[in-house]
Motif scaffolding. Structure first.
Motif, PDB file in Angstrom:
ATOM      1  N   ASP A 161       0.814  -1.230   0.000  1.00  0.00           N
ATOM      2  CA  ASP A 161       0.000   0.000   0.000  1.00  0.00           C
ATOM      3  C   ASP A 161       0.841   1.271   0.000  1.00  0.00           C
ATOM      4  OD1 ASP A 161      -2.227  -1.722   0.236  1.00  0.00           O
ATOM      5  OD2 ASP A 161      -2.096  -1.674   2.419  1.00  0.00           O
ATOM      6  N   ILE A 162       2.098   1.174  -0.408  1.00  0.00           N
ATOM      7  CA  ILE A 162       2.947   2.368  -0.386  1.00  0.00           C
ATOM      8  C   ILE A 162       2.491   3.411  -1.398  1.00  0.00           C
ATOM      9  CG2 ILE A 162       4.669   1.568  -2.063  1.00  0.00           C
ATOM     10  CD1 ILE A 162       6.810   2.732  -0.129  1.00  0.00           C
ATOM     11  N   THR A 163       1.739   2.972  -2.423  1.00  0.00           N
ATOM     12  CA  THR A 163       1.266   3.898  -3.465  1.00  0.00           C
ATOM     13  C   THR A 163      -0.078   4.529  -3.118  1.00  0.00           C
ATOM     14  OG1 THR A 163       0.224   2.055  -4.647  1.00  0.00           O
ATOM     15  CG2 THR A 163       2.485   2.628  -5.264  1.00  0.00           C
ATOM     16  N   GLN A 164      -0.599   4.218  -1.952  1.00  0.00           N
ATOM     17  CA  GLN A 164      -1.934   4.695  -1.590  1.00  0.00           C
ATOM     18  C   GLN A 164      -1.887   5.783  -0.517  1.00  0.00           C
ATOM     19  OE1 GLN A 164      -4.714   1.507  -0.901  1.00  0.00           O
ATOM     20  NE2 GLN A 164      -3.982   0.325  -2.638  1.00  0.00           N
ATOM     21  N   ASP A 165      -0.885   6.653  -0.625  1.00  0.00           N
ATOM     22  CA  ASP A 165      -0.741   7.799   0.268  1.00  0.00           C
ATOM     23  C   ASP A 165      -0.711   7.384   1.745  1.00  0.00           C
ATOM     24  OD1 ASP A 165      -0.429  10.523   0.804  1.00  0.00           O
ATOM     25  OD2 ASP A 165      -2.574  10.772   1.212  1.00  0.00           O
ATOM     26  N   THR A 166      -0.077   6.241   2.006  1.00  0.00           N
ATOM     27  CA  THR A 166      -0.023   5.745   3.383  1.00  0.00           C
ATOM     28  C   THR A 166       1.111   6.363   4.180  1.00  0.00           C
ATOM     29  OG1 THR A 166       1.202   3.858   2.487  1.00  0.00           O
ATOM     30  CG2 THR A 166      -1.140   3.522   2.934  1.00  0.00           C
ATOM     31  N   VAL A 167       2.161   6.813   3.489  1.00  0.00           N
ATOM     32  CA  VAL A 167       3.306   7.424   4.162  1.00  0.00           C
ATOM     33  C   VAL A 167       3.744   8.663   3.386  1.00  0.00           C
ATOM     34  CG1 VAL A 167       4.170   5.289   5.205  1.00  0.00           C
ATOM     35  CG2 VAL A 167       4.904   5.915   2.907  1.00  0.00           C
ATOM     36  N   ASP A 168       4.523   9.486   4.057  1.00  0.00           N
ATOM     37  CA  ASP A 168       5.045  10.693   3.408  1.00  0.00           C
ATOM     38  C   ASP A 168       6.291  10.364   2.611  1.00  0.00           C
ATOM     39  OD1 ASP A 168       3.066  12.266   4.520  1.00  0.00           O
ATOM     40  OD2 ASP A 168       4.252  12.695   6.323  1.00  0.00           O
ATOM     41  N   PHE A 169       6.458  11.076   1.518  1.00  0.00           N
ATOM     42  CA  PHE A 169       7.678  10.961   0.719  1.00  0.00           C
ATOM     43  C   PHE A 169       8.475  12.256   0.881  1.00  0.00           C
ATOM     44  CE2 PHE A 169       5.608   7.364  -0.925  1.00  0.00           C
ATOM     45  CZ  PHE A 169       6.504   6.629  -1.698  1.00  0.00           C
ATOM     46  N   VAL A 170       9.797  12.112   0.847  1.00  0.00           N
ATOM     47  CA  VAL A 170      10.685  13.274   0.993  1.00  0.00           C
ATOM     48  C   VAL A 170      11.687  13.269  -0.153  1.00  0.00           C
ATOM     49  CG1 VAL A 170      10.482  13.383   3.514  1.00  0.00           C
ATOM     50  CG2 VAL A 170      12.247  11.940   2.488  1.00  0.00           C
ATOM     51  N   ASP A 171      12.313  14.416  -0.340  1.00  0.00           N
ATOM     52  CA  ASP A 171      13.326  14.511  -1.397  1.00  0.00           C
ATOM     53  C   ASP A 171      14.518  13.618  -1.077  1.00  0.00           C
ATOM     54  OD1 ASP A 171      11.862  16.303  -2.845  1.00  0.00           O
ATOM     55  OD2 ASP A 171      12.845  18.075  -2.002  1.00  0.00           O
ATOM     56  N   ASN A 172      15.118  13.081  -2.128  1.00  0.00           N
ATOM     57  CA  ASN A 172      16.359  12.326  -1.927  1.00  0.00           C
ATOM     58  C   ASN A 172      17.509  13.298  -1.710  1.00  0.00           C
ATOM     59  OD1 ASN A 172      16.687  13.323  -4.494  1.00  0.00           O
ATOM     60  ND2 ASN A 172      17.591  11.451  -5.309  1.00  0.00           N
ATOM     61  N   PHE A 173      18.738  12.811  -1.664  1.00  0.00           N
ATOM     62  CA  PHE A 173      19.878  13.645  -1.269  1.00  0.00           C
ATOM     63  C   PHE A 173      20.113  14.833  -2.185  1.00  0.00           C
ATOM     64  CE2 PHE A 173      21.491  10.207  -3.897  1.00  0.00           C
ATOM     65  CZ  PHE A 173      22.326  10.854  -4.806  1.00  0.00           C
ATOM     66  N   ASP A 174      19.754  14.701  -3.472  1.00  0.00           N
ATOM     67  CA  ASP A 174      19.984  15.845  -4.377  1.00  0.00           C
ATOM     68  C   ASP A 174      18.698  16.497  -4.851  1.00  0.00           C
ATOM     69  OD1 ASP A 174      19.005  13.952  -6.080  1.00  0.00           O
ATOM     70  OD2 ASP A 174      20.748  13.893  -7.419  1.00  0.00           O
ATOM     71  N   GLY A 175      17.555  16.078  -4.301  1.00  0.00           N
ATOM     72  CA  GLY A 175      16.284  16.699  -4.646  1.00  0.00           C
ATOM     73  C   GLY A 175      15.736  16.303  -5.994  1.00  0.00           C
ATOM     74  N   SER A 176      16.350  15.342  -6.641  1.00  0.00           N
ATOM     75  CA  SER A 176      15.892  14.949  -7.975  1.00  0.00           C
ATOM     76  C   SER A 176      14.811  13.885  -7.934  1.00  0.00           C
ATOM     77  CB  SER A 176      17.084  14.432  -8.794  1.00  0.00           C
ATOM     78  OG  SER A 176      17.654  13.283  -8.164  1.00  0.00           O
ATOM     79  N   LEU A 177      14.707  13.180  -6.827  1.00  0.00           N
ATOM     80  CA  LEU A 177      13.725  12.102  -6.688  1.00  0.00           C
ATOM     81  C   LEU A 177      13.095  12.165  -5.302  1.00  0.00           C
ATOM     82  CD1 LEU A 177      15.856   9.173  -8.144  1.00  0.00           C
ATOM     83  CD2 LEU A 177      13.867  10.179  -9.252  1.00  0.00           C
ATOM     84  N   GLU A 197       9.654   8.298   3.546  1.00  0.00           N
ATOM     85  CA  GLU A 197      10.242   8.619   4.850  1.00  0.00           C
ATOM     86  C   GLU A 197      10.203   7.404   5.769  1.00  0.00           C
ATOM     87  OE1 GLU A 197       9.911  12.434   7.793  1.00  0.00           O
ATOM     88  OE2 GLU A 197       8.042  11.432   7.229  1.00  0.00           O
ATOM     89  N   ILE A 198       9.202   6.586   5.608  1.00  0.00           N
ATOM     90  CA  ILE A 198       9.000   5.357   6.380  1.00  0.00           C
ATOM     91  C   ILE A 198       8.266   4.385   5.471  1.00  0.00           C
ATOM     92  CG2 ILE A 198       6.722   5.841   7.380  1.00  0.00           C
ATOM     93  CD1 ILE A 198       9.676   4.705   9.476  1.00  0.00           C
ATOM     94  N   LEU A 199       8.352   3.106   5.755  1.00  0.00           N
ATOM     95  CA  LEU A 199       7.612   2.119   4.965  1.00  0.00           C
ATOM     96  C   LEU A 199       6.341   1.721   5.712  1.00  0.00           C
ATOM     97  CD1 LEU A 199      10.465  -0.184   3.593  1.00  0.00           C
ATOM     98  CD2 LEU A 199       9.383   1.797   2.514  1.00  0.00           C
ATOM     99  N   PRO A 200       5.225   1.588   4.996  1.00  0.00           N
ATOM    100  CA  PRO A 200       3.921   1.333   5.649  1.00  0.00           C
ATOM    101  C   PRO A 200       3.729  -0.133   6.020  1.00  0.00           C
ATOM    102  CG  PRO A 200       3.618   1.438   3.296  1.00  0.00           C
ATOM    103  CD  PRO A 200       5.086   1.699   3.530  1.00  0.00           C
ATOM    104  N   ARG A 202       0.166   1.522  12.570  1.00  0.00           N
ATOM    105  CA  ARG A 202      -0.734   0.824  11.653  1.00  0.00           C
ATOM    106  C   ARG A 202      -2.091   1.523  11.575  1.00  0.00           C
ATOM    107  NH1 ARG A 202       0.252  -1.194   7.525  1.00  0.00           N
ATOM    108  NH2 ARG A 202      -1.718  -2.322   7.516  1.00  0.00           N
ATOM    109  N   ARG A 203      -2.545   2.064  12.680  1.00  0.00           N
ATOM    110  CA  ARG A 203      -3.808   2.823  12.650  1.00  0.00           C
ATOM    111  C   ARG A 203      -3.683   4.022  11.722  1.00  0.00           C
ATOM    112  NH1 ARG A 203      -4.535   2.354  19.087  1.00  0.00           N
ATOM    113  NH2 ARG A 203      -5.972   0.559  19.182  1.00  0.00           N
ATOM    114  N   GLN A 204      -2.518   4.701  11.810  1.00  0.00           N
ATOM    115  CA  GLN A 204      -2.299   5.846  10.923  1.00  0.00           C
ATOM    116  C   GLN A 204      -2.266   5.421   9.463  1.00  0.00           C
ATOM    117  OE1 GLN A 204       1.310   7.724  12.285  1.00  0.00           O
ATOM    118  NE2 GLN A 204       0.531   8.003  14.371  1.00  0.00           N
ATOM    119  N   VAL A 205      -1.565   4.318   9.189  1.00  0.00           N
ATOM    120  CA  VAL A 205      -1.458   3.825   7.812  1.00  0.00           C
ATOM    121  C   VAL A 205      -2.828   3.437   7.271  1.00  0.00           C
ATOM    122  CG1 VAL A 205      -0.572   1.938   6.388  1.00  0.00           C
ATOM    123  CG2 VAL A 205       0.942   3.089   8.004  1.00  0.00           C
ATOM    124  N   ILE A 206      -3.592   2.696   8.077  1.00  0.00           N
ATOM    125  CA  ILE A 206      -4.921   2.253   7.642  1.00  0.00           C
ATOM    126  C   ILE A 206      -5.832   3.458   7.439  1.00  0.00           C
ATOM    127  CG2 ILE A 206      -6.985   0.968   8.347  1.00  0.00           C
ATOM    128  CD1 ILE A 206      -5.054  -0.989   9.797  1.00  0.00           C
TER     129      ILE A 206
END
Length: 796
Positions: A134-150, A154-157, A353-357
């Motif tokens: 479910d990582i593609t279902q807005d379950t966790v936040d994404f952050v920039d990589n080291f150079d901001g290109s990708l 931040e955590i795995l759900p 898990r409650r947050q992820v769900i």
């Protein structure tokens, strides 16, 4: 630009730089997150492998390809560190549940290094995929990589409580973590209980999670370390190898089947072999590694008659077959390092898990609403199909058609767009029915999603179901056995020694011999046994010297001898100075500890101390506090109800009750036994034990025996009675004996004489003395001792 120079104290700069470095190591490298149980490098490896499509049902790819992906996109550090981290996630002996499926040489429990990354291949395990579910279902936040290109997560759900089931270890700056692995099924059961009983106590949770469960199995000895670690986050447990004893013909062998976590098998074998060669572990005839694909198997073959339990205890004591594992449950909680107890870690995962769900449900709700909204527009269009066709046919542009549809059908722009993109096949009756069915299904889904979001119990039902699904999918049996008996973790000295009954002898020439029976008692040429003792190999010998010191020697350290052997000289075991004379040898066994050890000195002092006071780990202790010029002349074991007889150089004797002497501690003076005239001294200390005679031997070789009844009991601290009629004789010894006893007479010129008591002339207490031995060249008798049994020449 104008150059700007700012002054700063170097200590401030160092402090700021070190603080930044510390925070970076703590938060970004060394410590796992309490939620997914992963360090950044592990998280990035799993995510990169997922992005490469390396799921469990796809072919493996070169490890170098995965490492390159991680380095280039997410983790700008050394390739070796990334590969090492990936390898560890694939090692069955390091991970309780592997996250990487390795193909090729990924190292071994022997300590072998893995092959280079260009030779090995890898992919994700199915469990790892559930960590990223479910990582593609807005379950966790994404952050920039080291150079901001990708962007990277931040955590795995994770659906899997990875921190507990796989554990973690790492050294940060000023802190470290060591979390042991656990059994997945047990952890899930504990979480399910916590969902229903959020205030559950640790004792209840430990019914579900009794302790860590290591990938290498083995045993945990004792519960106190586990309880402390689970309660405080810190603790120490004892790990012990799993072994069994097998018979092979007449011999026995110890089979090591499982070893403690993180123990290198080859290093273990080397350590055992070294201890065998040094003699610290004895009675081992062979050591083999028979490990194969079936599992670990180390064989310790024993010599015939060896006690396997004793050798096993020696292996536990001296090798890493028993070792301590330190638990420090430190993890990042909101980017802050915290030492957490077990229930806190479990609750952190439940809350995560409650947050992820919740986030996943919101995402699905929005998607369902969007789809439902579009379907309502399509259904409206089909219901008014003629109007829709007319509007589209008479519109000059798509924009115009979209606007007219919105106006005429009272729909939104998105619905109008969906109508314009609708295929003609949707106008078929069957397709129209599908739209209605899908719409009804979405309506039910929306209600369900809202129910989850608005009702905590419904959310927890989803959480519970997903936990149980994970359990049913991956749970296995516990590998590590837990032994509750705490004392079994402690290997005492007695556990390393086979308990056997022994017979011990000590000779005039100071030879000590250990045998299994008195029939093997032998003394060498021109030597006589003067002390005999019985005990066990677990007991200790006490060597009392004339200076009041006691030297200790464990019985098991004395080699066993049989037959004609005369034993070993005491100098081989104890460093007793030549200036000290051994007066008595006593075996400190269970019986002796309950009795008294009574000592008499040259100046007439007598003291007794309970035998247990001589139990010590020191090689030398003090038995008595002596006055200046005083010496110990005799030591005996007494029971508190005996009679003591002291004999002096000036032919005085005193017989008194033992209970008139109060018992005291070891290093004390004692009580006065006899009042000595000027120039007199005690030469003999006897116990009156059913003896019929008192034997008096002078320094000039004259002697006699007298009935013991003539030595009337007196009060202690008296002047005593005479033991011969003439005052010209100086006594070398005054001995209590029976007619069949033998006495050993020693002279200043090292001459040894044995005399049977019955051969001595019997006179009254104050009677004359007669020649016993003929002395030459002004030789003098220096010692008189009663022998424990007849000398060998008299037995023939």
């Amino acid at each position: 630009m104008a150059e700007k120079i700012r002054s700063i104290a170097i200590e401030d700069k160092m402090k700021d730089s070190y603080l930044s470095y510390s925070l970076s190591v703590i938060a970004s490298r060394a410590l796992p997150d309490v939620r997914d149980g992963l360090k950044p490098v592990h998280r990035r490896i799993l995510y990169a492998a997922r992005e490469l499509g390396l799921t469990h049902d796809k072919p493996h790819k070169k490890s170098a390809r995965i490492v390159g992906e991680v380095l280039g996109k997410y983790h700008p550090h050394g390739d070796a560190s990334v590969y090492d981290a990936m390898v560890r996630m694939a090692q069955y002996f390091n991970q309780r549940y592997c996250l990487i499926d390795g193909h090729g040489n990924f190292g071994s429990i022997d300590g072998d290094s893995p092959a280079a990354m260009r030779y090995t291949e890898a992919r994700l395990t199915e469990l790892a995929e559930d960590i990223m579910a479910d990582i593609t279902q807005d379950t966790v936040d994404f952050v920039d990589n080291f150079d901001g290109s990708l962007q990277e997560p931040e955590i795995l759900p994770t659906k899997v409580p990875n921190l507990l089931i796989n554990g973690a270890s790492g050294i940060a700056v000023g802190m470290s973590t060591s979390i042991p692995p656990h059994n997945l099924g047990e952890v899930v059961d504990a979480m399910v209980h916590l969902l229903k009983h959020p205030n559950a106590k640790l004792e209840t949770i430990m019914k579900y999670i009794p302790g860590p469960d290591f990938p290498t199995g083995a045993k945990i000895v004792g519960l106190s370390g586990i309880k402390k670690a689970y309660k405080t986050g810190n603790g120490k447990i004892t790990l012990r190898a799993r072994t069994q004893i097998e018979k092979k013909g007449r011999k026995k062998q110890i089979i090591i089947k499982e070893i403690p976590y993180h123990l290198n098998k080859v290093k273990l074998l080397e350590d055992i072999a070294e201890l065998i060669n040094k003699g610290k572990i004895d009675n081992v005839s062979d050591l083999r590694d028979e490990s194969d694909q079936e599992g670990l198997r180390i064989v310790v073959e024993l010599k015939s008659g060896a006690d396997p339990d004793i050798i096993l205890n020696q292996l536990y004591k001296f090798t890493s077959l028993q070792t301590n594992y330190r638990i420090n449950m430190l993890a990042l909680d909101g980017k802050q390092p915290r030492v957490m107890d077990l229930i806190t870690i479990l609750k952190n995962f439940i809350n995560f898990r409650r947050q992820v769900i919740t986030r996943r449900t919101k995402y699905k709700l929005n998607k369902a609403k969007e789809r439902f909204h579009l379907l309502q527009g399509l259904i409206t269009a089909i219901d008014k199909l003629d109007l829709v066709i007319s509007i589209i046919r008479h519109s000059k542009s798509t924009k115009e058609a979209r606007q007219k549809l919105q106006e005429k059908l009272v729909i939104t722009e998105k619905q109008a767009e969906a109508i314009l993109r609708m295929r003609l096949q949707k106008l078929v009756g069957m397709e129209e029915e599908k739209l209605h069915q899908e719409s009804a299904g979405l309506e039910e889904q929306i209600k369900y999603y809202k129910k989850i979001l608005n009702n905590k119990n419904e959310l927890d039902k989803v959480l519970k179901k997903e936990l149980l699904d994970i359990k049913n999918k991956y749970a296995d049996k516990r590998k590590t056995e837990i032994i509750e008996d705490e004392e079994k973790a402690i290997i005492e000295k007695t556990d390393l020694i086979k308990k056997e009954k022994v017979f011990l002898t000590f000779s005039y020439r100071q030879n000590i011999k250990r045998t299994t029976s008195s029939e093997y008692a032998r003394a060498g040429k021109n030597d006589y046994i003067i002390d005999t003792m019985t005990g066990t190999t677990l007991d200790t010998l006490l060597f009392f010297t004339n200076t009041g010191d006691v030297y200790t020697l464990p019985v098991h350290k004395i080699p066993e001898h049989h037959g004609l052997s005369t034993g070993d000289n005491i100098k081989d075991f104890l460093k007793i100075p030549l200036s000290k004379k051994i007066v008595k040898v006593i075996c400190l066994n269970e019986e002796t500890k309950e009795k008294y050890i009574t000592i008499a000195t040259k100046q007439g002092m007598v003291k007794k101390t309970i035998g247990g006071e001589y139990q010590t780990t020191y090689s030398r202790i003090k038995a008595i506090k002596l006055n200046k010029g005083d010496e110990v002349v005799g030591v005996e074991i007494t029971d508190g109800n005996q009679e003591i007889l002291l004999g002096t150089k000036k032919a005085k004797t005193i017989r008194f009750e033992e209970d008139s002497v109060s018992d005291t501690g070891r290093n004390t003076i004692g009580s006065i036994g006899i009042k000595l005239a000027k120039g007199d001294e005690v030469v003999s200390f006897n116990l009156v034990n059913n003896n019929t005679s008192v034997v008096s031997i002078s320094k000039t070789g004259r002697g006699k025996r007298s009935p013991i009844e003539e030595y009337n009991p007196q009060n202690r601290n008296g002047k005593g009675l005479k033991t011969c009629g003439s005052s010209i004789y100086k006594m070398a010894g005054v001995i209590c004996a029976n007619p069949d006893d033998y006495i050993l007479i020693t002279t200043g010129n090292e001459k040894l004489y044995t005399v049977k008591v019955n051969d001595l002339t019997e006179t009254s207490r104050t009677g004359n003395m007669y020649e016993v031995v003929s002395l030459k060249n002004d030789d003098k008798i220096t010692g008189v001792e009663k022998l424990p049994f007849a000398p060998e020449e008299d037995n023939n």
